[in-house]
Write a protein that holds these residues in place. Structure first.
Motif, PDB file in Angstrom:
ATOM      1  N   TRP A 337      -9.694 -15.508  17.538  1.00 38.23           N
ATOM      2  CA  TRP A 337     -10.195 -16.466  18.515  1.00 38.23           C
ATOM      3  C   TRP A 337      -9.220 -16.643  19.676  1.00 38.23           C
ATOM      4  O   TRP A 337      -9.635 -16.850  20.828  1.00 38.23           O
ATOM      5  CB  TRP A 337     -10.490 -17.810  17.848  1.00 38.23           C
ATOM      6  CG  TRP A 337      -9.293 -18.531  17.294  1.00 38.23           C
ATOM      7  CD1 TRP A 337      -8.837 -18.509  16.012  1.00 38.23           C
ATOM      8  CD2 TRP A 337      -8.404 -19.394  18.025  1.00 38.23           C
ATOM      9  NE1 TRP A 337      -7.718 -19.293  15.881  1.00 38.23           N
ATOM     10  CE2 TRP A 337      -7.429 -19.858  17.103  1.00 38.23           C
ATOM     11  CE3 TRP A 337      -8.328 -19.813  19.343  1.00 38.23           C
ATOM     12  CZ2 TRP A 337      -6.391 -20.711  17.474  1.00 38.23           C
ATOM     13  CZ3 TRP A 337      -7.303 -20.675  19.717  1.00 38.23           C
ATOM     14  CH2 TRP A 337      -6.344 -21.122  18.790  1.00 38.23           C
ATOM     15  N   ALA A 338      -7.912 -16.562  19.394  1.00 42.46           N
ATOM     16  CA  ALA A 338      -6.918 -16.714  20.452  1.00 42.46           C
ATOM     17  C   ALA A 338      -6.947 -15.527  21.406  1.00 42.46           C
ATOM     18  O   ALA A 338      -6.790 -15.679  22.621  1.00 42.46           O
ATOM     19  CB  ALA A 338      -5.526 -16.879  19.843  1.00 42.46           C
ATOM     20  N   LEU A 382     -14.147 -20.862  15.809  1.00 39.01           N
ATOM     21  CA  LEU A 382     -12.745 -21.274  15.811  1.00 39.01           C
ATOM     22  C   LEU A 382     -12.237 -21.527  17.225  1.00 39.01           C
ATOM     23  O   LEU A 382     -11.405 -22.421  17.440  1.00 39.01           O
ATOM     24  CB  LEU A 382     -11.892 -20.218  15.107  1.00 39.01           C
ATOM     25  CG  LEU A 382     -12.078 -20.112  13.590  1.00 39.01           C
ATOM     26  CD1 LEU A 382     -11.227 -18.996  13.018  1.00 39.01           C
ATOM     27  CD2 LEU A 382     -11.737 -21.443  12.917  1.00 39.01           C
ATOM     28  N   LEU A 383     -12.714 -20.746  18.192  1.00 43.17           N
ATOM     29  CA  LEU A 383     -12.326 -20.984  19.582  1.00 43.17           C
ATOM     30  C   LEU A 383     -12.848 -22.338  20.062  1.00 43.17           C
ATOM     31  O   LEU A 383     -12.144 -23.087  20.741  1.00 43.17           O
ATOM     32  CB  LEU A 383     -12.856 -19.860  20.477  1.00 43.17           C
ATOM     33  CG  LEU A 383     -12.506 -19.951  21.973  1.00 43.17           C
ATOM     34  CD1 LEU A 383     -10.994 -19.990  22.177  1.00 43.17           C
ATOM     35  CD2 LEU A 383     -13.114 -18.781  22.736  1.00 43.17           C
ATOM     36  N   ALA A 385     -13.495 -24.951  18.155  1.00 47.33           N
ATOM     37  CA  ALA A 385     -12.800 -26.024  17.438  1.00 47.33           C
ATOM     38  C   ALA A 385     -11.341 -26.159  17.867  1.00 47.33           C
ATOM     39  O   ALA A 385     -10.844 -27.271  18.074  1.00 47.33           O
ATOM     40  CB  ALA A 385     -12.885 -25.771  15.931  1.00 47.33           C
ATOM     41  N   ASN A 386     -10.654 -25.043  18.021  1.00 46.76           N
ATOM     42  CA  ASN A 386      -9.226 -25.088  18.313  1.00 46.76           C
ATOM     43  C   ASN A 386      -8.911 -25.403  19.774  1.00 46.76           C
ATOM     44  O   ASN A 386      -7.751 -25.596  20.124  1.00 46.76           O
ATOM     45  CB  ASN A 386      -8.562 -23.764  17.925  1.00 46.76           C
ATOM     46  CG  ASN A 386      -8.444 -23.603  16.423  1.00 46.76           C
ATOM     47  OD1 ASN A 386      -8.047 -24.524  15.719  1.00 46.76           O
ATOM     48  ND2 ASN A 386      -8.821 -22.454  15.913  1.00 46.76           N
ATOM     49  N   SER A 387      -9.948 -25.429  20.619  1.00 46.37           N
ATOM     50  CA  SER A 387      -9.735 -25.826  22.010  1.00 46.37           C
ATOM     51  C   SER A 387      -9.743 -27.345  22.165  1.00 46.37           C
ATOM     52  O   SER A 387      -9.475 -27.858  23.253  1.00 46.37           O
ATOM     53  CB  SER A 387     -10.812 -25.203  22.911  1.00 46.37           C
ATOM     54  OG  SER A 387     -10.710 -23.799  22.911  1.00 46.37           O
ATOM     55  N   THR A 395     -14.270 -25.717  25.412  1.00 50.72           N
ATOM     56  CA  THR A 395     -15.366 -26.075  24.508  1.00 50.72           C
ATOM     57  C   THR A 395     -16.611 -26.475  25.284  1.00 50.72           C
ATOM     58  O   THR A 395     -17.727 -26.056  24.947  1.00 50.72           O
ATOM     59  CB  THR A 395     -14.927 -27.232  23.593  1.00 50.72           C
ATOM     60  OG1 THR A 395     -13.717 -26.860  22.933  1.00 50.72           O
ATOM     61  CG2 THR A 395     -15.985 -27.533  22.554  1.00 50.72           C
ATOM     62  N   ILE A 434     -15.125 -24.124   9.263  1.00 45.05           N
ATOM     63  CA  ILE A 434     -14.868 -25.493   9.694  1.00 45.05           C
ATOM     64  C   ILE A 434     -15.375 -26.413   8.590  1.00 45.05           C
ATOM     65  O   ILE A 434     -16.283 -26.054   7.829  1.00 45.05           O
ATOM     66  CB  ILE A 434     -15.555 -25.832  11.036  1.00 45.05           C
ATOM     67  CG1 ILE A 434     -17.071 -25.605  10.948  1.00 45.05           C
ATOM     68  CG2 ILE A 434     -14.938 -25.067  12.177  1.00 45.05           C
ATOM     69  CD1 ILE A 434     -17.831 -26.106  12.170  1.00 45.05           C
ATOM     70  N   CYS A 503      -6.255 -21.435  27.729  1.00 44.77           N
ATOM     71  CA  CYS A 503      -6.598 -21.791  26.363  1.00 44.77           C
ATOM     72  C   CYS A 503      -5.377 -22.417  25.684  1.00 44.77           C
ATOM     73  O   CYS A 503      -4.334 -22.533  26.298  1.00 44.77           O
ATOM     74  CB  CYS A 503      -7.093 -20.558  25.622  1.00 44.77           C
ATOM     75  SG  CYS A 503      -8.836 -20.235  25.967  1.00 44.77           S
ATOM     76  N   PRO A 504      -5.491 -22.825  24.434  1.00 46.51           N
ATOM     77  CA  PRO A 504      -4.388 -23.532  23.776  1.00 46.51           C
ATOM     78  C   PRO A 504      -3.051 -22.857  23.952  1.00 46.51           C
ATOM     79  O   PRO A 504      -2.956 -21.635  24.015  1.00 46.51           O
ATOM     80  CB  PRO A 504      -4.841 -23.528  22.298  1.00 46.51           C
ATOM     81  CG  PRO A 504      -6.323 -23.495  22.372  1.00 46.51           C
ATOM     82  CD  PRO A 504      -6.656 -22.672  23.572  1.00 46.51           C
ATOM     83  N   ASN A 506      -0.496 -22.248  22.077  1.00 44.69           N
ATOM     84  CA  ASN A 506      -0.037 -21.240  21.128  1.00 44.69           C
ATOM     85  C   ASN A 506      -0.823 -19.954  21.218  1.00 44.69           C
ATOM     86  O   ASN A 506      -0.496 -18.965  20.594  1.00 44.69           O
ATOM     87  CB  ASN A 506      -0.068 -21.773  19.694  1.00 44.69           C
ATOM     88  CG  ASN A 506      -1.463 -22.225  19.296  1.00 44.69           C
ATOM     89  OD1 ASN A 506      -2.380 -22.147  20.097  1.00 44.69           O
ATOM     90  ND2 ASN A 506      -1.592 -22.711  18.070  1.00 44.69           N
TER      91      ASN A 506
END
Length: 973
Positions: A337-338, A382-383, A385-387, A395, A434, A503-504, A506
């Motif tokens: 996703w990252a 996951l992208l 959710a993790n955003s 998102t 999730i 994006c995030p 990390n």
């Protein structure tokens, strides 16, 4: 012996495969010539013989036929080993292969098809994978051309032995056509695109059962081609007349939706090298350490704007063809996703971003837990959710896209899509990807629009609307929905999706270049660089001043050669500006267009361009190269700046009735640039905050100087960039200039005609008789603008073709492959220029008509153009002589021109005929001609004899030539 297979760079580690093949050939070469030994003693000897034959076939064309016959005689494994070696060469060495072995490779592949060699399908797949999407280099287009010819010429054999390969070829060429049609103004693609269309249409009409093996991605590919007439018909039949495909079991497009696409098709659009790098990134690179790998990947595979279309292929590969093991999933390796978030950040064009999002969600739309693998939809969830919550815009953008697709992709089958999305979500929750959908539904940061869309979707799921789709075939009477069961690129763009932020943290999604450590430079500029971000947040004007302080400090440092400093500054400046939310050197099409936002005049980018044009400082030049290599739109922005400067100067009367009493309020860039010029050249130019009042007299010479400086700066950037990298991808300076011109036309509707006037005036060395520039001219200009340019050329304000006969002749040959309407415009321009210049029309006439590429049918428009050019020229002895010497196969062409001259300029015509015949009779004319072997144009001779007889004049020389022509076989050109 030196390798004849691949390019070998000095000090490069030898390639083991190439070395093994070359060694085998060197050792066994005596056995590859008659008399041939037909007995093989061992498996090792058989292997070495196969390696030697492969090398000989590819690298020694003179031995190819004999070597293949020898292979036919000794083969004992159905050619399996031989084809396996060829496949290894394609996968591992193709990019390094020399041109001759590449040509031989296509030939030997054809031979393997003829003999039904075991594994020839795998060889063809390997070759298909080497055709790169978004790559318009000559070598890449050549391979695409050769392979589509191969599939068409060997159609029946492939269909009998390896029919699945035809579906692989269809997938490949449907994707390639999408890219090829976006570069519509490139003439070299015309024939290739037509062949690709013919192949794809034949597959879809004759072998639709094979096409269905592609699965649902067949629909995704076809929907991007509905603007092409041949595919529009197929699209309508898919929706309205499925029986026309005569395929058992196929009665509705929803049957295709239900078929999952095999991962082998996604591998087709990823080269083996790209696949290796992606799998390494997703298997071994730790999260937080991926930045340099991402930078390398971007520079290696996505280095040109056209390559962006590859991102959707990469996303499909990551989602559907690379499923990490449990060990990798539980490790700190960068997750899928990252990587997808980083790829989304690379999209600079709206239609590319839309296609990438569709590739990301495509399996969601038709998900069936009995058929589909939840790992195909896992990275998208996951992208999302993790955003949260830091990068909520990601998102919001993705969810908005998803729900718009659900509502609009296929209105008649909306329930199927709704059911697919709900099934995907339910499966992801049950598999523990999730914990629940509450992570989205309870998020207060979602935009009101997205929150409403999400609630509407959930209410449909809960009410059971998505459970039972309508039966297939129940079509709406609305033709719009029938013919477009997709959310088109245009529709998507009209919804104005928010631009994607980073994006995030990390995920390390930025792709800035690696900083060059330089302590001295860092200490010198750190305090200024640190001010940029805070200044930009306070106001863009203050940020601009902070950047100007750094540039003036750099200029006055007295050091123009420290390129390490340049790299450091380029990296740090770009990083700080982007962290402040400013898109540095953004593409022209993305610039704001409001009256209160003039990015070309007052912005950080404008300040950098202006400072470089005025100072010509080498370190700023190096910084520009760094930004250009990092994907910034440097060349197009500098060209746009120069073109607008020239345009405003023209409005001010530059070169005609110039006065320094000008309303500079209407000429903001000219005023800003001249203000900057005076500030830089004043004695106190080190004090950058000083306000320079525009009181100095501005004369015509100064305006000319600043405009020339702007175009010289652009030329330097373009040519240096071409020297550094573009030669490797066969991009000429003219091609780069044409691409930059297209970019320049995107902002505030700049008029193409004005762009061309400046290009031909200030950049003649790059534009005169350049194929890409001239084709852009004739393909983009309307008749009114074309006439305006013809008038300018007739007044000798500038030239378009110049006086290089060789270049013009090459351009004419290339124009034979253009559309007829473009050829007519092209010849109108030639006629306007050649009739008022010193261009040797007679040489062009002879070179054209004696060329083997010219014939009376396929070159009719060009012949008509030459007729117009000659008719517009005065009948000098040189051009009259050239007309007399034209080959006879162009019936009556010469006589028609002579007849025109007898009407328009009879006196000069008669004098020129006399001069030419005198030269001919005394054999002291053009030294290039062997007068004893020259054959005169028969129609010209007969016309002249009749013409002079009608005037009561008898010309013995003409009669003598006519008699000699009858005795000599007629010249056919």
């Amino acid at each position: 012996m030196a390798s004849k297979l691949i390019h070998l760079v000095a000090h490069e580690v030898p390639n083991q495969l190439e070395f093994s093949l070359r060694e085998a050939f060197s050792l066994l070469r005596p056995k590859l010539v008659p008399p041939l030994k037909l007995t093989i003693s061992s498996a090792q000897e058989y292997l070495k013989l196969n390696e030697a034959i492969v090398y000989g076939v590819l690298c020694e064309p003179s031995l190819a036929q004999t070597s293949i016959k020898y292979l036919h005689a000794i083969v004992n494994d159905g050619y399996c080993l031989f084809i396996n070696i060829l496949s290894q060469i394609v996968d591992l060495l193709y990019l390094k292969m020399l041109e001759s072995p590449k040509r031989q490779l296509i030939w030997v592949a054809s031979v393997m098809i003829d003999v039904s060699g075991i594994g020839f399908g795998g060889l063809l797949v390997s070759l298909l994978r080497q055709v790169v999407g978004g790559d318009f280099s000559d070598g890449n287009l050549w391979l695409s051309h050769k392979l589509v010819d191969l599939f068409m010429s060997k159609w029946e054999l492939i269909l009998d032995e390896e029919p699945t390969i035809l579906s692989s070829a269809l997938y490949t060429y449907l994707r390639l056509l999408t890219d090829h049609y976006r570069l519509a103004y490139t003439p070299c693609l015309t024939e290739l695109k037509q062949k690709e269309i013919v192949f794809c249409v034949r597959m879809l009409r004759e072998q639709f059962h094979l096409c269905l093996r592609i699965g649902r991605d067949l629909v995704r590919l076809l929907q991007e081609l509905v603007h092409i007439p041949e595919f529009r018909v197929i699209w309508k039949d898919l929706l309205l007349n499925p029986d026309s495909f005569k395929t058992s079991g196929f009665s509705d497009i929803s049957h295709i939706y239900a078929m999952r696409t095999s991962s082998r098709y996604f591998l087709l659009r990823i080269t083996p090298e790209m696949e290796t790098q992606l799998r390494f990134l997703l298997t071994h690179v730790k999260l937080g350490s991926q930045k340099r790998h991402q930078i390398w990947f971007t520079r290696k595979f996505l280095y040109r704007p056209e390559r962006e279309t590859l991102i959707s292929d990469i996303v499909r590969f990551i989602c559907c063809a690379h499923h990490p093991s449990k060990e990798v999933l539980q490790s700190d390796v960068i997750p899928r996703w990252a990587v997808i978030g980083w790829l989304l950040k690379l999209c600079t064009k709206k239609y590319v971003e839309a296609n990438v999002k569709l590739a990301l969600f495509y399996d969601w739309l038709f998900f069936d837990e009995k058929v589909d693998n939840y790992m195909n939809v896992e990275p998208t969830m996951l992208l999302l959710a993790n955003s949260l919550p830091k990068y909520i815009d990601v998102t919001n953008s993705l969810l908005e896209f998803l729900f718009l697709v659900v509502e609009n992709y296929d209105i008649d089958r909306k329930n199927i899509i709704c059911k697919g999305v709900s099934s995907a979500i339910r499966t992801l929750v049950s598999k523990g990807v999730i914990a629940s959908l509450d992570i989205l539904t309870s998020c207060n940061l979602l935009s009101p629009l997205v929150k409403e869309m999400l609630q509407n979707f959930m209410s449909k799921v809960q009410s059971g609307i998505c459970k039972e789709p309508h039966p297939p075939g129940n079509f709406s009477s609305n033709m719009t929905s029938q013919t477009s069961p997709s959310l088109s690129n245009t529709q998507i763009e009209t919804h104005n999706f928010a631009g994607l932020p980073a994006c995030p943290e990390n995920a390390e999604l930025n792709t800035q270049p690696i900083s060059v450590s330089n302590e001295g430079q860092e200490n010198k500029f750190t305090k200024f660089i640190e001010k940029i971000r805070e200044s930009m947040k306070f106001s863009s004007k203050m940020g601009q001043q902070s950047v100007e302080e750094i540039l003036f400090l750099l200029i006055n440092s007295g050091n123009e050669e420290n390129f390490g400093d340049s790299k450091f500054l380029a990296c740090e400046l770009k990083k700080e500006l982007e962290l402040a939310g400013y898109k540095f050197f953004s593409p022209i099409g993305n610039l704001p267009t409001g009256d209160d936002a003039d990015e070309e005049v007052q912005s950080v980018t404008a300040s950098v361009i202006r400072t470089f044009i005025i100072s010509k400082h080498q370190q700023i030049k190096q910084m520009l190269f760094c930004w250009s290599r990092d994907g910034c739109s440097v060349g197009a922005r500098i060209l746009s700046y120069a073109l607008r400067l020239a345009y405003e100067a023209q409005l001010a009367g530059h070169g005609e009735n110039f006065t320094n009493e000008i309303n500079y309020k209407k000429l903001p860039l000219l005023k800003s640039h001249i203000d900057g010029y005076f500030a830089f050249t004043s004695e106190n130019n080190t004090h950058v905050k000083k306000t320079v009042t525009f009181t100095s007299k501005v004369d015509d010479i100064l305006v000319s100087k600043v405009i020339d400086g702007a175009f010289i700066s652009y030329r330097n950037i373009l040519l240096q960039g071409w020297d550094d990298s573009s030669k490797e991808i066969n991009a000429s300076p003219g091609k780069l200039l044409a691409a930059d011109m297209v970019s320049c036309s995107l902002w505030k509707k700049k008029i193409f005609a004005g762009l061309f006037r400046s290009i031909f005036t200030y950049l003649p060395d790059l534009s005169l008789a350049d194929e890409d520039v001239i084709f852009l001219l004739v393909s983009q200009l309307e008749d009114f603008d074309l006439v305006s340019i013809q008038i300018d050329v007739g007044l000798k304000k500038y030239a378009i073709f110049g006086e290089d006969v060789k270049k013009v002749l090459q351009l004419i040959r290339r124009s034979l492959y253009w559309k007829e309407v473009h050829q007519h415009k092209f010849w109108a321009l030639i006629r306007s220029e050649l009739t008022v210049s010193k261009f040797p029309v007679e040489k062009l006439l002879l070179d054209c008509f004696f060329s083997t590429e010219f014939d009376s049918k396929s070159s009719a428009t060009s012949i008509g153009g030459l007729l117009g050019v000659c008719s517009s020229c005065a009948p000098t002895p040189e051009i009259v002589g050239a007309v007399m010497l034209l080959p006879n196969k162009f019936a009556d062409f010469s006589a028609a021109i002579l007849s025109h001259w007898t009407t328009t300029n009879a006196l000069m015509f008669s004098s020129s005929i006399e001069d030419f015949l005198n030269k001919f009779e005394h054999k002291n004319g053009d030294a290039r001609l062997n007068w004893d072997s020259v054959s005169m144009n028969q129609s010209a001779l007969l016309f002249l004899i009749k013409y002079f007889e009608a005037q009561g004049v008898r010309v013995n020389m003409l009669e003598k030539l006519a008699f000699r022509n009858r005795a000599v076989p007629m010249d056919t050109g």
